[in-house]
Scaffold this motif. Structure first.
Motif, PDB file in Angstrom:
ATOM      1  N   ARG A 186       0.830  -1.213   0.000  1.00 46.32           N
ATOM      2  CA  ARG A 186       0.000   0.000   0.000  1.00 46.32           C
ATOM      3  C   ARG A 186       0.863   1.261   0.000  1.00 46.32           C
ATOM      4  O   ARG A 186       0.513   2.282  -0.619  1.00 46.32           O
ATOM      5  CB  ARG A 186      -0.939  -0.020   1.212  1.00 46.32           C
ATOM      6  CG  ARG A 186      -2.067   0.991   1.155  1.00 46.32           C
ATOM      7  CD  ARG A 186      -3.080   0.727   2.263  1.00 46.32           C
ATOM      8  NE  ARG A 186      -3.639  -0.612   2.161  1.00 46.32           N
ATOM      9  CZ  ARG A 186      -4.662  -0.937   1.376  1.00 46.32           C
ATOM     10  NH1 ARG A 186      -5.232  -0.003   0.629  1.00 46.32           N
ATOM     11  NH2 ARG A 186      -5.107  -2.179   1.323  1.00 46.32           N
TER      12      ARG A 186
ATOM     13  N   GLY B   1      -8.536   0.274  -2.584  1.00 42.92           N
ATOM     14  CA  GLY B   1      -9.529   0.239  -1.518  1.00 42.92           C
ATOM     15  C   GLY B   1      -9.788  -1.103  -0.882  1.00 42.92           C
ATOM     16  O   GLY B   1     -10.555  -1.193   0.081  1.00 42.92           O
ATOM     17  N   HIS B   2      -9.177  -2.178  -1.364  1.00 48.79           N
ATOM     18  CA  HIS B   2      -9.390  -3.500  -0.772  1.00 48.79           C
ATOM     19  C   HIS B   2      -8.086  -4.012  -0.174  1.00 48.79           C
ATOM     20  O   HIS B   2      -7.047  -3.354  -0.251  1.00 48.79           O
ATOM     21  CB  HIS B   2      -9.947  -4.483  -1.810  1.00 48.79           C
ATOM     22  CG  HIS B   2      -9.109  -4.608  -3.053  1.00 48.79           C
ATOM     23  ND1 HIS B   2      -7.924  -5.301  -3.082  1.00 48.79           N
ATOM     24  CD2 HIS B   2      -9.301  -4.130  -4.306  1.00 48.79           C
ATOM     25  CE1 HIS B   2      -7.417  -5.258  -4.302  1.00 48.79           C
ATOM     26  NE2 HIS B   2      -8.222  -4.542  -5.072  1.00 48.79           N
TER      27      HIS B   2
ATOM     28  N   GLY C 205      -4.960   6.388  -2.115  1.00 54.46           N
ATOM     29  CA  GLY C 205      -6.373   6.255  -1.775  1.00 54.46           C
ATOM     30  C   GLY C 205      -7.213   5.518  -2.792  1.00 54.46           C
ATOM     31  O   GLY C 205      -8.413   5.323  -2.581  1.00 54.46           O
ATOM     32  N   THR C 206      -6.596   5.069  -3.893  1.00 50.35           N
ATOM     33  CA  THR C 206      -7.358   4.367  -4.933  1.00 50.35           C
ATOM     34  C   THR C 206      -7.271   2.846  -4.800  1.00 50.35           C
ATOM     35  O   THR C 206      -7.866   2.127  -5.601  1.00 50.35           O
ATOM     36  CB  THR C 206      -6.868   4.767  -6.337  1.00 50.35           C
ATOM     37  OG1 THR C 206      -5.494   4.390  -6.485  1.00 50.35           O
ATOM     38  CG2 THR C 206      -7.012   6.273  -6.549  1.00 50.35           C
TER      39      THR C 206
END
Length: 357
Positions: A273, A286-287, A283-284
């Protein structure tokens, strides 16, 4: 004769934990313990096992369990009275049940019927499933090779005007022709702006030049799942598309480098991440970064934010970061890694550099 190593291992754990007997009714756990799929129920003690099934599968069961020492019984109707009678006859005083998979209604019926103390197995079988025996790894690899062969066969069919659903149909046909026993999960093939939907549903959209095409695909062999995602470009890719793809690949490689026995799920996720969050695409993603794979595709363990799962030798975990730009496109790249005694082994053998078809 079938091998019952996993059942024997479970019995040893029952003995170590002082559990007098367990009743297993989950179809996944029953298959795990016996390598046999049927409508069934099982009573397991540290030294003996009884397997109850019905007329539909009794003949196959007789062949499968021959010489195993497992007591095979045929039931008519509900398994509950048969298990109740057996528990009473054997003088069993306490039974552990699958409290994490039984429905409230099923638990109430078992509790009302059994004249014994009922405790919970508390995920013991699910925990055992995380550490793979060699034959389980072999099945996973075979499933993955079928996916890869089938995808190689599909790629020449991708051209402008072909729909997402067309490709799904062609790929599923090839899965079965190449030896798959079933799908690990519904095939995901998305194109263009639909690729920003991580788990979108394939539809009638016709693929166009300049599209990204994301495929999240897996099959089963011997009951075990594979899971792989690849993102391709058709005709050409913009500089932004190439930049996003390169960022996702860099993040995935960071995640693979970070995972090892003893590492914690949230820390492995953070390694991948951080790569994305250091760019304008923060922030794109998301999982979570990944999950364990086994008899079901999402098999319990997580490499994700907030996950305190501790990885160990024998785990198979996906590594699948993504970037999703709403209304534009998305990219995900997914491999399965096996934490072997020799180190981290990537079970996926399909190119992951950006392919422009």
């Amino acid at each position: 004769m079938a091998s019952f190593e996993k059942l024997n291992n479970f019995q040893q754990h029952l003995k170590q934990d002082g559990i007098e007997a367990a009743i297993v009714t989950s179809s996944t756990n029953l298959f795990y313990l016996t390598d046999f799929f049927a409508s069934a129920a099982m009573l397991v003690t540290p030294s003996e096992s009884w397997y109850f099934t019905d007329f539909r599968t009794i003949e196959d069961a007789e062949r499968h369990f021959a010489g195993s020492g497992i007591h095979l019984e045929m039931s008519k109707g509900s398994f509950i009275p048969y298990l109740k009678d057996l528990v009473v006859r054997r003088g069993i005083r306490s039974v552990a049940m699958e409290n994490r998979t039984l429905t409230v209604d099923a638990f109430a019926r078992w509790k009302a019927a059994l004249p014994v103390e009922i405790t919970g197995l508390d995920g013991r079988i699910e925990a055992l499933r995380q550490v793979k025996f060699p034959q389980e790894v072999a099945c996973t690899i075979r499933a993955q090779r079928i996916v890869e062969k089938s995808l190689h066969e599909l790629l020449p069919l991708i051209r402008p005007g072909v729909t997402e659903q067309d490709l799904v149909a062609e790929l599923i046909y090839r899965f079965y022709k190449n030896g798959a026993e079933g799908l690990a999960f519904p095939v995901i093939i998305l194109s263009g702006p639909n690729t920003s939907l991580p788990h979108g549903f394939p539809g009638s959209r016709a693929i166009e030049n300049g599209d990204f095409i994301t495929m999240d695909i897996g099959v089963k062999v011997g009951g075990y799942c594979s899971d792989m995602t690849r993102t391709f470009a058709l005709g050409h890719a913009s500089e932004e598309m190439k930049k996003v793809y390169a960022t996702v690949l860099k993040a995935q490689l960071a995640g693979i480098a970070a995972i090892a026995p003893g590492k914690v799920g949230h820390d492995v996720d953070a390694a991948a991440r951080a790569v994305i969050d250091a760019t304008e695409f923060a922030g794109t993603f998301g999982h979570g970064l990944g999950h364990s794979v086994g008899l079901v595709c999402h098999d319990g363990m997580q490499a994700g934010q907030g996950s305190n799962d501790v990885f160990q030798t024998g785990n198979i975990i996906t590594m699948e970061p993504g970037i999703y730009l709403k209304g534009k496109f998305g990219v995900r790249i997914e491999d399965m890694v096996f934490l072997s005694e020799e180190g981290t082994q990537n079970l996926t053998d399909f190119p992951k550099e950006l392919m422009i078809l």
